[in-house]
Design a protein around this motif. Structure first.
Motif, PDB file in Angstrom:
ATOM      1  N   ALA A   2     -17.964 -11.610   3.329  1.00  0.00           N
ATOM      2  CA  ALA A   2     -18.316 -10.929   2.083  1.00  0.00           C
ATOM      3  C   ALA A   2     -19.830 -10.899   1.899  1.00  0.00           C
ATOM      4  O   ALA A   2     -20.549 -11.748   2.399  1.00  0.00           O
ATOM      5  CB  ALA A   2     -17.671 -11.648   0.894  1.00  0.00           C
ATOM      6  N   MET A   4     -23.273 -11.044  -0.379  1.00  0.00           N
ATOM      7  CA  MET A   4     -23.795 -11.674  -1.576  1.00  0.00           C
ATOM      8  C   MET A   4     -24.788 -10.714  -2.221  1.00  0.00           C
ATOM      9  O   MET A   4     -25.869 -10.489  -1.683  1.00  0.00           O
ATOM     10  CB  MET A   4     -24.517 -12.986  -1.220  1.00  0.00           C
ATOM     11  CG  MET A   4     -23.626 -13.989  -0.483  1.00  0.00           C
ATOM     12  SD  MET A   4     -22.257 -14.531  -1.509  1.00  0.00           S
ATOM     13  CE  MET A   4     -20.915 -13.632  -0.781  1.00  0.00           C
ATOM     14  N   SER A 154     -24.013 -18.402  -2.390  1.00  0.00           N
ATOM     15  CA  SER A 154     -23.234 -19.598  -2.694  1.00  0.00           C
ATOM     16  C   SER A 154     -23.231 -20.585  -1.538  1.00  0.00           C
ATOM     17  O   SER A 154     -23.527 -20.235  -0.390  1.00  0.00           O
ATOM     18  CB  SER A 154     -21.790 -19.219  -3.045  1.00  0.00           C
ATOM     19  OG  SER A 154     -21.119 -18.780  -1.881  1.00  0.00           O
ATOM     20  N   GLU A 157     -20.972 -19.588   1.400  1.00  0.00           N
ATOM     21  CA  GLU A 157     -21.550 -18.574   2.276  1.00  0.00           C
ATOM     22  C   GLU A 157     -22.674 -19.155   3.125  1.00  0.00           C
ATOM     23  O   GLU A 157     -22.820 -18.800   4.300  1.00  0.00           O
ATOM     24  CB  GLU A 157     -22.049 -17.390   1.452  1.00  0.00           C
ATOM     25  CG  GLU A 157     -20.948 -16.653   0.725  1.00  0.00           C
ATOM     26  CD  GLU A 157     -19.907 -16.098   1.690  1.00  0.00           C
ATOM     27  OE1 GLU A 157     -20.271 -15.581   2.747  1.00  0.00           O
ATOM     28  OE2 GLU A 157     -18.716 -16.185   1.373  1.00  0.00           O
ATOM     29  N   ASP A 222     -13.600 -14.089  -3.775  1.00  0.00           N
ATOM     30  CA  ASP A 222     -14.216 -13.422  -2.627  1.00  0.00           C
ATOM     31  C   ASP A 222     -13.161 -12.543  -1.963  1.00  0.00           C
ATOM     32  O   ASP A 222     -12.161 -13.053  -1.449  1.00  0.00           O
ATOM     33  CB  ASP A 222     -14.739 -14.476  -1.646  1.00  0.00           C
ATOM     34  CG  ASP A 222     -15.456 -13.867  -0.454  1.00  0.00           C
ATOM     35  OD1 ASP A 222     -15.440 -12.630  -0.314  1.00  0.00           O
ATOM     36  OD2 ASP A 222     -16.018 -14.638   0.352  1.00  0.00           O
ATOM     37  N   THR A 223     -13.378 -11.223  -1.993  1.00  0.00           N
ATOM     38  CA  THR A 223     -12.407 -10.288  -1.417  1.00  0.00           C
ATOM     39  C   THR A 223     -12.812  -9.819  -0.026  1.00  0.00           C
ATOM     40  O   THR A 223     -12.197  -8.898   0.512  1.00  0.00           O
ATOM     41  CB  THR A 223     -12.247  -9.047  -2.314  1.00  0.00           C
ATOM     42  OG1 THR A 223     -13.427  -8.253  -2.227  1.00  0.00           O
ATOM     43  CG2 THR A 223     -11.992  -9.433  -3.758  1.00  0.00           C
ATOM     44  N   ASP A 224     -13.843 -10.414   0.554  1.00  0.00           N
ATOM     45  CA  ASP A 224     -14.382  -9.936   1.823  1.00  0.00           C
ATOM     46  C   ASP A 224     -14.826  -8.484   1.688  1.00  0.00           C
ATOM     47  O   ASP A 224     -14.709  -7.687   2.614  1.00  0.00           O
ATOM     48  CB  ASP A 224     -13.363 -10.094   2.957  1.00  0.00           C
ATOM     49  CG  ASP A 224     -14.027 -10.148   4.330  1.00  0.00           C
ATOM     50  OD1 ASP A 224     -15.227 -10.439   4.390  1.00  0.00           O
ATOM     51  OD2 ASP A 224     -13.339  -9.871   5.327  1.00  0.00           O
ATOM     52  N   ASN A 225     -15.314  -8.186   0.483  1.00  0.00           N
ATOM     53  CA  ASN A 225     -15.838  -6.871   0.121  1.00  0.00           C
ATOM     54  C   ASN A 225     -14.776  -5.776   0.046  1.00  0.00           C
ATOM     55  O   ASN A 225     -15.098  -4.599  -0.044  1.00  0.00           O
ATOM     56  CB  ASN A 225     -16.955  -6.412   1.070  1.00  0.00           C
ATOM     57  CG  ASN A 225     -17.866  -5.406   0.399  1.00  0.00           C
ATOM     58  OD1 ASN A 225     -18.261  -5.593  -0.744  1.00  0.00           O
ATOM     59  ND2 ASN A 225     -18.170  -4.327   1.098  1.00  0.00           N
ATOM     60  N   ALA A 236      -7.428 -12.352  -1.108  1.00  0.00           N
ATOM     61  CA  ALA A 236      -8.764 -12.811  -1.467  1.00  0.00           C
ATOM     62  C   ALA A 236      -8.772 -14.334  -1.457  1.00  0.00           C
ATOM     63  O   ALA A 236      -7.721 -14.979  -1.312  1.00  0.00           O
ATOM     64  CB  ALA A 236      -9.176 -12.280  -2.839  1.00  0.00           C
ATOM     65  N   ASN A 343     -17.139 -11.550  -5.541  1.00  0.00           N
ATOM     66  CA  ASN A 343     -18.120 -11.343  -4.467  1.00  0.00           C
ATOM     67  C   ASN A 343     -19.533 -11.638  -4.972  1.00  0.00           C
ATOM     68  O   ASN A 343     -20.495 -10.920  -4.682  1.00  0.00           O
ATOM     69  CB  ASN A 343     -18.031  -9.928  -3.911  1.00  0.00           C
ATOM     70  CG  ASN A 343     -16.687  -9.639  -3.279  1.00  0.00           C
ATOM     71  OD1 ASN A 343     -16.043 -10.537  -2.739  1.00  0.00           O
ATOM     72  ND2 ASN A 343     -16.245  -8.394  -3.361  1.00  0.00           N
ATOM     73  N   ASP A 344     -19.631 -12.726  -5.740  1.00  0.00           N
ATOM     74  CA  ASP A 344     -20.887 -13.204  -6.329  1.00  0.00           C
ATOM     75  C   ASP A 344     -21.505 -12.209  -7.304  1.00  0.00           C
ATOM     76  O   ASP A 344     -22.657 -12.327  -7.677  1.00  0.00           O
ATOM     77  CB  ASP A 344     -21.906 -13.577  -5.255  1.00  0.00           C
ATOM     78  CG  ASP A 344     -21.559 -14.894  -4.585  1.00  0.00           C
ATOM     79  OD1 ASP A 344     -20.701 -15.615  -5.116  1.00  0.00           O
ATOM     80  OD2 ASP A 344     -22.136 -15.191  -3.531  1.00  0.00           O
TER      81      ASP A 344
END
Length: 722
Positions: A2, A4, A154, A157, A222-225, A236, A343-344
């Motif tokens: 994902a 940031m 984060s 990450e 976090d959805t991995d974008n 997610a 996703n931050d």
């Protein structure tokens, strides 16, 4: 991996007080950088750590031209690509990072090839080409005495992106015009370490330790974008930080409440028009199966809702309504206020709450399974609701001839899981109820309304929806449940749900505190269930409702009690709501369907309180029914029982005269306003200490005492507990 992207607190920062972290800087803007002029595009892997940039020129940052704020002067170009390596000796000690960017006019930054920040250009995850222009003009700040913009990465990450050894920060900077007179590229990368640890250098003189913390629990998704959509749910990862009451929750703290997989989707109907979305999610194990867990102190389950108040600028209307539901003694969804990141990207203040479903700690009825297709097992448990069925799909719900434009919708089990035998049973049972309520015997207490509907649940549901004057009351999100016949053959109203447009937060039809919600809904063209109006025609129901109202108003629904709750919850969000309204600047702006526009948060809270007080006063004056208690069933006219003091707070005494002797089998029973027995007192004791049969204290309100002789009530009186 994902990306940031989010600047955490863009303005009005709250800086750390006694922070447990130490910040050091690994990359400075005036370090020596490798750079590539954007007259063409560099290698597609220019931003990866293994890329060999030995053929690129080098120079001290900032690389740019114009404004007299650059150390390495280059020819005017649309873009410039930059790289700087740094060495990590102990990755485990790095708990988070912040990229400070002072740029003119746009940039994208990558850490070991993964995008960590972007501003003013393109879509996340799409690398701009050398000739792409910024989305707009952005002026650098450092040379003017200002501070650069902060972007946070984060701890999770940082752990995933960094390696022990050589790492690279790569940045591409873009102008907003091919003829622009300046370009600036100042970038600093700093890391948080545990106090006492050291690995890099001192932070710049302008650096203020970012707090990145909250007094509310923090939820990070976090959805991995991947984009979250309205069906189907996507996979997610969710982590929750909750260090307990009185402790701050830092964004870089390790997750301590939940750290695992979820599936998530957007939920809601009209609320989907708002940029701040509502979400439904399930907690899952590593195999994608439902995983019952406790979140923020709520009982274990796997179905949850994140409600994001947007048009409700107090942020509290659902919290208030669900608290009122809980105070009736019935199940109401539990809530916890929190702050959400996806996703931050900071999404503001949210209400984590329980999704309505069958569960021992939610709607406590029998669990209907695929084997329950006959006999008593078929009769429960069902949860359904009056709600939308835009397509009229019979797999979703059903209608009846008594109100053909009103939709009953299967909820638990839902339309995907309920069997045909179960569909037939619950729809035909509801039809039978409606037939009775539309027939001549609807008010017969034996075969009419009371045989089909739990009157106490109807009254509590009715009162809360009427207090809020919710625009959707009795026509949308109206839940009804039914247990097995062997447990309870009647329908029960509830649980209550969705009051975002209640308590005066609407500007159409009749938003004033006066008038009945069920009446104005019909006047405004809404279709309500016919049996609702028949229930309100029954004198006994109105009398019971009057007693219940008086009891609640003496205690849990007392005006002072509700005002105190609103004030206390306003203090809970006193800090976080400032960030929320920076992210969603709706104060002073009209958002559908606001009836008034408060310039400040306090204006919105004051409007809610004033509206609610006026509403309670109107209902006091207009509540139907009569709450009278008579003692005409006395054993003889000389029997008198007095209770003192009335009202009482801790203990009430009973004085019995005119009836001698007192038999050992006699007793005094205490009941609540709905007739449920809550305490039993023998005549030799002659006092009640306010405790229920289960040992818990009775809430303030109206109660009744009954002298029982030979199995019959021979005297009844009223008590008021403060």
């Amino acid at each position: 991996m994902a990306m940031m992207l989010m600047l955490i607190w863009p303005t009005g920062q709250i800086f750390a007080q006694g922070s447990p972290y130490n910040w050091e800087t690994a990359i400075y803007a005036d370090d020596v950088w490798s750079y590539f002029l954007g007259v063409s595009h560099p290698s597609p892997v220019w931003h990866l750590a293994p890329f060999d940039d030995s053929g690129w020129p080098t120079g001290q940052g900032s690389v740019g031209y114009g404004d007299n704020d650059d150390n390495t002067i280059i020819q005017p170009v649309t873009s410039v690509f930059m790289r700087h390596e740094f060495t990590v000796t102990d990755k485990e000690s790095l708990l988070g990072a912040v990229l400070h960017a002072d740029y003119d006019d746009a940039f994208v930054a990558y850490l070991n090839g993964t995008e960590i920040a972007r501003a003013n250009i393109g879509e996340p995850g799409v690398m701009p080409l050398f000739f792409n222009l910024a989305d707009g003009d952005h002026e650098a700040q450092l040379y003017q005495g200002g501070d650069p913009t902060a972007f946070f990465v984060s701890g999770n990450e940082v752990e995933q992106l960094l390696i022990e050894g050589v790492n690279v920060l790569a940045v591409q900077v873009h102008n907003w015009s091919s003829t622009s007179s300046d370009l600036t590229s100042n970038f600093f990368l700093s890391f948080a370490l545990q106090q006492g640890d050291t690995q890099f250098g001192a932070t710049p003189s302008w650096f203020s330790e970012p707090d990145f913390s909250s007094d509310l629990p923090l939820i990070m998704i976090d959805t991995d974008n991947d984009e979250i959509v309205d069906e189907p749910r996507i996979d997610a990862h969710m982590s929750i930080i909750d260090n307990g009451p009185g402790n701050r929750n830092y964004f870089i703290d390790p997750p301590n409440n939940y750290d695992g997989q979820i599936s998530i989707e957007i939920r809601g109907a009209s609320s989907q028009m708002f940029p701040k979305k509502n979400y439904g999610f399930e907690t899952q194990d590593s195999q994608g199966e439902n995983n019952n867990v406790s979140l923020l102190g709520m009982p274990e389950e796997n179905d949850w809702v994140l409600h994001g108040p947007y048009s409700d600028k107090t942020l509290l209307r659902n919290v208030l309504a669900y608290e009122m539901g809980k105070r009736t003694g019935r199940y109401s969804p539990r809530t916890r206020l929190c702050e959400l990141y996806i996703n931050d990207d900071y999404r503001g203040v949210y209400v984590l709450t329980e999704r309505i479903k069958q569960d021992n700690n939610r709607v406590d009825i029998a669990k209907l399974t695929e084997n329950d297709i006959a006999g008593d097992e078929l009769t429960g448990g069902y949860i359904f609701q009056i709600d939308r069925n835009a397509t009229g799909d019979p797999d979703i719900g059903w209608t009846t001839p008594y109100t053909p434009w009103l939709n009953y919708v299967y909820d638990d089990p839902d339309g995907d899981d309920i069997l045909q035998q179960q569909r037939n049973y619950i729809s035909s049972t509801m039809l039978s109820f409606e037939a009775v309520m539309n027939g001549p015997d609807f008010d017969n207490p034996t075969i009419g309304y009371a045989n089909w509907m739990d009157v106490g649940s109807f009254i509590d549901y009715f009162l809360i929806n009427e207090i809020s004057k919710d625009v959707d009351a009795f026509k949308l999100s109206t839940f009804i449940y039914k247990d097995k016949d062997s447990n309870d053959p009647r329908f029960n109203m509830g649980p209550i749900w969705d009051f975002n447009l209640g308590f005066g937060n609407f500007d159409f039809c009749n938003p004033n505190p006066q008038g009945w919600a069920y009446d104005f809904s019909q006047t405004c063209g809404s279709i309500l269930p016919s049996w609702l109006f028949r229930m309100l025609e029954v004198d006994a129901v109105n009398d019971q409702m009057k007693c219940r109202w008086e009891s609640l108003r003496m205690g849990t629904f007392h005006t002072d009690t509700l005002m105190h709750f609103i004030d206390s919850m306003s203090m809970v969000v006193d800090e976080s709501r400032q960030r929320n309204f920076e992210r969603w600047p709706v104060l002073g702006e009209w958002v559908w369907p606001n009836p008034q526009i408060g310039e400040t948060f306090q204006d919105e809270v004051d409007y809610l309180k004033n509206w609610l007080q006026a509403r309670l006063n109107w209902m006091d004056q207009n509540m139907p029914g009569t709450c009278l208690v008579s003692s005409t069933i006395s054993l003889n006219e000389q029997v008198k029982i007095a209770a003192f003091p009335v009202p009482f707070s801790e203990k009430v005494w009973f004085d019995i005269s005119g009836f001698e002797p007192l038999f050992s089998a006699d007793r005094i029973e205490i009941t609540d306003a709905l007739g449920s027995k809550i305490a039993v007192i023998r005549p030799e004791a002659l006092f009640w200490d306010g405790q229920r049969l289960n040992g818990t204290p009775a809430s303030p309100g109206i109660y009744f005492y009954h002298y029982i002789h030979d199995g019959k009530s021979v005297f009844t009186g009223k008590l008021i507990k403060q």
